[in-house]
Design an enzyme around this catalytic site. Structure first.
Site, PDB file in Angstrom:
ATOM      1  N   HIS A  50       9.813  -8.211   1.843  1.00  0.00           N
ATOM      2  CA  HIS A  50      11.111  -7.902   1.253  1.00  0.00           C
ATOM      3  C   HIS A  50      11.812  -6.825   2.084  1.00  0.00           C
ATOM      4  CE1 HIS A  50       8.217  -5.216  -0.928  1.00  0.00           C
ATOM      5  NE2 HIS A  50       9.036  -4.339  -0.375  1.00  0.00           N
TER       6      HIS A  50
HETATM    7  C1  T46 Z   1       8.039  -1.215  -0.385  1.00  0.00           C
HETATM    8  C2  T46 Z   1       6.601  -1.384  -0.026  1.00  0.00           C
HETATM    9  C3  T46 Z   1       6.178  -0.486   1.107  1.00  0.00           C
HETATM   10  C4  T46 Z   1       7.598  -0.852 -10.171  1.00  0.00           C
HETATM   11  O1  T46 Z   1       7.655  -1.184 -11.384  1.00  0.00           O
HETATM   12  N1  T46 Z   1       7.939   0.421  -9.799  1.00  0.00           N
HETATM   13  C5  T46 Z   1       7.897   0.833  -8.496  1.00  0.00           C
HETATM   14  O2  T46 Z   1       8.229   2.004  -8.216  1.00  0.00           O
HETATM   15  C6  T46 Z   1       7.490  -0.101  -7.496  1.00  0.00           C
HETATM   16  C7  T46 Z   1       7.444   0.320  -6.043  1.00  0.00           C
HETATM   17  C8  T46 Z   1       7.139  -1.368  -7.893  1.00  0.00           C
HETATM   18  N2  T46 Z   1       7.183  -1.728  -9.215  1.00  0.00           N
HETATM   19  C9  T46 Z   1       6.729  -3.073  -9.600  1.00  0.00           C
HETATM   20  C10 T46 Z   1       7.509  -4.239  -9.024  1.00  0.00           C
HETATM   21  C11 T46 Z   1       6.469  -5.349  -9.013  1.00  0.00           C
HETATM   22  O3  T46 Z   1       6.413  -5.942 -10.286  1.00  0.00           O
HETATM   23  O4  T46 Z   1       5.389  -3.229  -9.129  1.00  0.00           O
HETATM   24  C12 T46 Z   1       5.152  -4.583  -8.783  1.00  0.00           C
HETATM   25  C13 T46 Z   1       4.640  -4.684  -7.358  1.00  0.00           C
HETATM   26  O5  T46 Z   1       5.719  -4.372  -6.472  1.00  0.00           O
HETATM   27  P1  T46 Z   1       5.915  -5.125  -5.064  1.00  0.00           P
HETATM   28  O6  T46 Z   1       5.435  -6.508  -5.162  1.00  0.00           O
HETATM   29  O7  T46 Z   1       7.335  -4.906  -4.626  1.00  0.00           O
HETATM   30  O8  T46 Z   1       4.914  -4.283  -4.126  1.00  0.00           O
HETATM   31  P2  T46 Z   1       4.786  -4.323  -2.548  1.00  0.00           P
HETATM   32  O9  T46 Z   1       3.482  -3.708  -2.216  1.00  0.00           O
HETATM   33  O10 T46 Z   1       5.079  -5.680  -2.006  1.00  0.00           O
HETATM   34  O11 T46 Z   1       5.996  -3.370  -2.029  1.00  0.00           O
HETATM   35  C14 T46 Z   1       6.006  -1.977  -2.306  1.00  0.00           C
HETATM   36  C15 T46 Z   1       7.396  -1.543  -2.804  1.00  0.00           C
HETATM   37  O12 T46 Z   1       7.784  -2.358  -3.927  1.00  0.00           O
HETATM   38  C16 T46 Z   1       8.461  -1.639  -1.747  1.00  0.00           C
HETATM   39  O13 T46 Z   1       9.592  -0.900  -2.157  1.00  0.00           O
HETATM   40  O14 T46 Z   1       8.871  -0.897   0.463  1.00  0.00           O
HETATM   41  O15 T46 Z   1       5.705  -1.234  -1.128  1.00  0.00           O
END
Ligand code: T46
Length: 135
Positions: A50
């Site tokens: 993303h």
């Molecule tokens: C990024 C990379 C380096 C929340 O509810 N609160 C939060 O502060 C964050 C960061 C995520 N979430 C939720 C959203 C999804 O339901 O946690 C779940 C997992 O998030 P995501 O799939 O986006 O995680 P990554 O590891 O793909 O990405 C994360 C960050 O989301 C993103 O901003 O830059 O780490």
């Protein structure tokens, strides 16, 4: 590509380890509104996939080895995070993937905004269209 690597200030006491620290708005180019961390990830897992429309973040890896794969639509770069005294500042409009090269590596992130799903672009073609419109 709009990325910056930072040397995190670190104080080593011989035989007693190292204390590392950074201060928002001094060592970082922004004020911190949110901190999150990713842990318990098996080796070989790819996360991310993303970009962000506005968010700025600093990422660091206090333990382990994570490969950041970055793409701004023009250039692709890979940046390893495997040194607890190094940080990576990422601006917006950068597609990112994170590859866990070592089990249980920890990815810590300081962000300049509260969580907002509206700020994410989670489809690569949509990302290319989005940055194309801005140029
Ligand atoms: C990024 C990379 C380096 C929340 O509810 N609160 C939060 O502060 C964050 C960061 C995520 N979430 C939720 C959203 C999804 O339901 O946690 C779940 C997992 O998030 P995501 O799939 O986006 O995680 P990554 O590891 O793909 O990405 C994360 C960050 O989301 C993103 O901003 O830059 O780490």
């Amino acid at each position: 590509m709009q990325i910056q690597t930072i040397d995190i200030r670190s104080i080593t006491d011989p035989g007693e380890g190292t204390l590392s620290f950074f201060e928002a708005e001094r060592d970082l180019p922004f004020a911190i509104k949110r901190i999150y961390y990713i842990h318990g990830v098996p080796k070989g897992i790819l996360r991310g996939g993303h970009a962000h429309k506005n968010l700025r973040q600093m990422l660091w890896c206090p333990r382990g080895d994570i490969l950041m794969r970055l793409d701004d639509g023009t250039e692709k770069r890979e940046v390893p995070l495997n040194d607890p005294t190094k940080g990576l500042v990422l601006g917006s409009d950068i597609w990112r993937e994170m590859l866990w090269r070592e089990a249980d590596s920890v990815l810590c992130v300081a962000a300049d905004a509260w969580y907002s799903e509206e700020d994410y672009i989670r489809d690569y073609d949509e990302f290319l269209r989005y940055i194309g419109k801005k140029k």
